[in-house]
Design an enzyme around this catalytic site. Structure first.
Site, PDB file in Angstrom:
ATOM      1  N   GLY A   1     -11.350  -8.273   1.024  1.00  0.00           N
ATOM      2  CA  GLY A   1     -11.302  -8.578   2.449  1.00  0.00           C
ATOM      3  C   GLY A   1     -10.990 -10.027   2.770  1.00  0.00           C
TER       4      GLY A   1
ATOM      5  N   GLU B   1     -13.464  -8.367  -5.395  1.00  0.00           N
ATOM      6  CA  GLU B   1     -12.417  -7.343  -5.490  1.00  0.00           C
ATOM      7  C   GLU B   1     -11.259  -7.642  -4.548  1.00  0.00           C
ATOM      8  OE1 GLU B   1     -15.751  -3.761  -5.967  1.00  0.00           O
ATOM      9  OE2 GLU B   1     -14.695  -4.058  -4.078  1.00  0.00           O
ATOM     10  N   PRO B   2     -10.577  -8.748  -4.740  1.00  0.00           N
ATOM     11  CA  PRO B   2      -9.475  -9.048  -3.830  1.00  0.00           C
ATOM     12  C   PRO B   2      -8.275  -8.123  -4.087  1.00  0.00           C
ATOM     13  CG  PRO B   2      -9.542 -10.666  -5.599  1.00  0.00           C
ATOM     14  CD  PRO B   2     -10.738  -9.777  -5.792  1.00  0.00           C
ATOM     15  N   GLY B   3      -7.672  -7.670  -3.010  1.00  0.00           N
ATOM     16  CA  GLY B   3      -6.431  -6.905  -3.115  1.00  0.00           C
ATOM     17  C   GLY B   3      -5.339  -7.726  -2.463  1.00  0.00           C
ATOM     18  N   ARG B   4      -5.408  -7.729  -1.128  1.00  0.00           N
ATOM     19  CA  ARG B   4      -4.438  -8.459  -0.312  1.00  0.00           C
ATOM     20  C   ARG B   4      -4.245  -9.904  -0.776  1.00  0.00           C
ATOM     21  NH1 ARG B   4      -4.123  -6.850   4.775  1.00  0.00           N
ATOM     22  NH2 ARG B   4      -6.134  -5.861   4.421  1.00  0.00           N
TER      23      ARG B   4
ATOM     24  N   ARG C   1       2.152  -1.125   8.383  1.00  0.00           N
ATOM     25  CA  ARG C   1       1.175  -2.064   8.968  1.00  0.00           C
ATOM     26  C   ARG C   1       1.492  -2.491  10.403  1.00  0.00           C
ATOM     27  NH1 ARG C   1      -0.087  -6.426   7.427  1.00  0.00           N
ATOM     28  NH2 ARG C   1      -2.342  -6.259   7.512  1.00  0.00           N
TER      29      ARG C   1
ATOM     30  N   CYS D   1      12.085   8.746  13.839  1.00  0.00           N
ATOM     31  CA  CYS D   1      12.206   9.300  15.193  1.00  0.00           C
ATOM     32  C   CYS D   1      10.863   9.305  15.913  1.00  0.00           C
ATOM     33  CB  CYS D   1      12.835  10.682  15.133  1.00  0.00           C
ATOM     34  SG  CYS D   1      14.541  10.540  14.616  1.00  0.00           S
ATOM     35  N   GLU D   2      10.398   8.135  16.187  1.00  0.00           N
ATOM     36  CA  GLU D   2       9.182   7.835  16.945  1.00  0.00           C
ATOM     37  C   GLU D   2       9.292   6.354  17.243  1.00  0.00           C
ATOM     38  OE1 GLU D   2       5.237   8.735  15.635  1.00  0.00           O
ATOM     39  OE2 GLU D   2       5.964  10.373  14.392  1.00  0.00           O
TER      40      GLU D   2
END
Ligand SMILES: *Cc1c(COP(=O)(O)O)cnc(C)c1O
Length: 411
Positions: A228, A269-272, A308, A338-339
């Protein structure tokens, strides 16, 4: 991609060259940026006895997992499949943490068989675990991140009171009862707060609250602070200074260990933080159009490749690699789904012509790993630039991939 000197090269390679070989849309990752981020993280917490477990779900390509393993990290996983990928990448089972959320107990049993660290997120599974394993298999419990949130902020407090994650602090008595009744061995507590800690002071207060709680767990050997940690997406984004965070944590950790009477190792636990910046989604501007109000740039990608912006309203910088220093204009950059499918709305950027190559930055984390084949479009290829060379690490989908598991019946 090197933004500092605005050369927009990747380990000296021109993005145009890479694209001429592998086409667009294309995810490109720079291994040197990952290594830099790992080194920075390790340095920030160097004074503390700690371990880093890369959160696989941010970017799950097997080569990225291998790179993290070679960097000496452990792995944080949220599914049995991620555990299996981790094993394939060379992680030892005991270096893998399984932190699933609301899963059937059978998944936890399977992870016990494999020998990963088990982190339990609810009392229901904790009780099943206690009944089945008693004191024979140690576990972590995951606490509701409420205690590390900035309690000054009503919005955050509200978010946490709605949170499905972790065991509520008010339910800890029940957890301790399981310890007593079954000899359950809780050797770690875990707390993962999704990008809400913005300043080191609040982080320190949160950490103090966690340490206070930790004193109740007599068998404790580890405290896992989860991930986080934010990275800047927009140029003026505020983020936490991890060196300050490391310093403050060092102090409270030392004090805790003295009071607790034995050392406790901290996990992260870093991801980003480790992989966001390493990646760019390279796309081609294929259509310029104007609806009388807005100037649109249509690109050969969409929210099926990078969700995102549409899902979280996230900002991603977009660079026009074909004309990086051209006169600035305002565009809405859209995909082909197509949105409503915006990558950026009314964004000021150098003039775009059809055929230009654009780079959507900070796309390493939660980019490909959240991609889908919606609209029956192919997911992009992935390229890893490693030691000055571009390697294809995942092929673009093919028509056969889309049809692979479909069973045609006689109608
Ligand atoms: C997603 C996740 C992480 C990583 O979060 P980032 O925001 O990418 O750092 C860490 N731990 C757990 C348990 C997670 O679910």
């Amino acid at each position: 991609m090197n933004l500092q000197d605005q050369s927009y090269t990747i380990q000296g390679l021109q993005p145009e060259e890479i694209v001429s070989e592998f086409g667009t849309p294309l995810y490109v990752y720079d291994s040197s940026v990952i290594r830099q981020q790992v080194a920075k993280f390790q340095k920030a917490f160097a004074a503390i006895d700690h371990k880093v477990k890369y959160a696989a779900k941010a970017l799950t390509n097997i080569n990225i997992l291998k790179l993290m393993q070679r960097e000496g990290l452990g792995l944080d996983t949220v599914s049995l499949q991620e555990i299996k990928m981790g094993l394939q990448a060379g992680f030892a089972p005991q270096d893998i943490v399984f932190t699933p959320n609301c899963v059937d107990f059978s998944e936890i049993e399977e992870a016990v068989e494999i020998g990963t660290v088990i982190n339990i997120d609810n009392l229901s599974n904790l009780e099943k675990f206690a009944k089945k394993y008693g004191s024979s298999v140690p576990c972590f419990i995951r606490l509701n991140p409420f205690i590390v949130a900035d309690s000054q902020s009503e919005k955050v407090a509200h978010w946490h009171s709605q949170s499905k994650f972790g065991v509520a602090v008010s339910q800890l008595d029940q957890a301790h009862q399981l310890v007593e009744d079954y000899g359950l061995h809780i050797y770690g507590i875990h707390i993962h707060s999704s990008s809400v800690i913005m300043n080191p002071e609040i982080f320190q207060k949160g950490a103090e609250a966690v340490f206070e709680m930790a004193k109740q767990f007599k068998d404790l050997q580890y405290i896992d602070f989860g991930g986080g940690i934010k990275v800047p997406y927009a140029p003026d984004d505020q983020t936490i200074d991890i060196f300050q965070m490391g310093e403050r944590l060092h102090n409270v950790h030392q004090q805790f260990c003295r009071e607790f009477g034995k050392p406790v190792q901290l996990w992260f636990e870093p991801g980003r933080f480790l992989v966001s910046d390493c990646g760019a989604l390279l796309v081609k501007a294929v259509v310029r159009k104007d609806n009388g109000d807005r100037d649109f740039v249509g690109v050969d990608s969409g929210f099926n490749h990078l969700i995102r912006p549409m899902m979280y309203g996230a900002h991603h910088e977009i660079v026009n690699l074909s004309n990086p220093f051209g006169p600035r204009k305002e565009y809405t950059i859209v995909g082909n789904i197509c949105e409503i499918d915006n990558f950026a709305v009314n964004r000021s950027m150098p003039e775009v012509k059809e055929g230009d190559l654009l780079a959507i930055l900070n796309a390493g984390a939660y980019g490909y790993s959240m991609a889908s084949t919606y609209n029956s479009r192919f997911r992009p290829a992935e390229v890893l630039v490693h030691e000055g060379k571009a390697h294809l690490i995942r092929q673009r989908d093919t028509y056969e991939d889309l049809m692979r598991n479909q069973m045609e019946i006689n109608l």
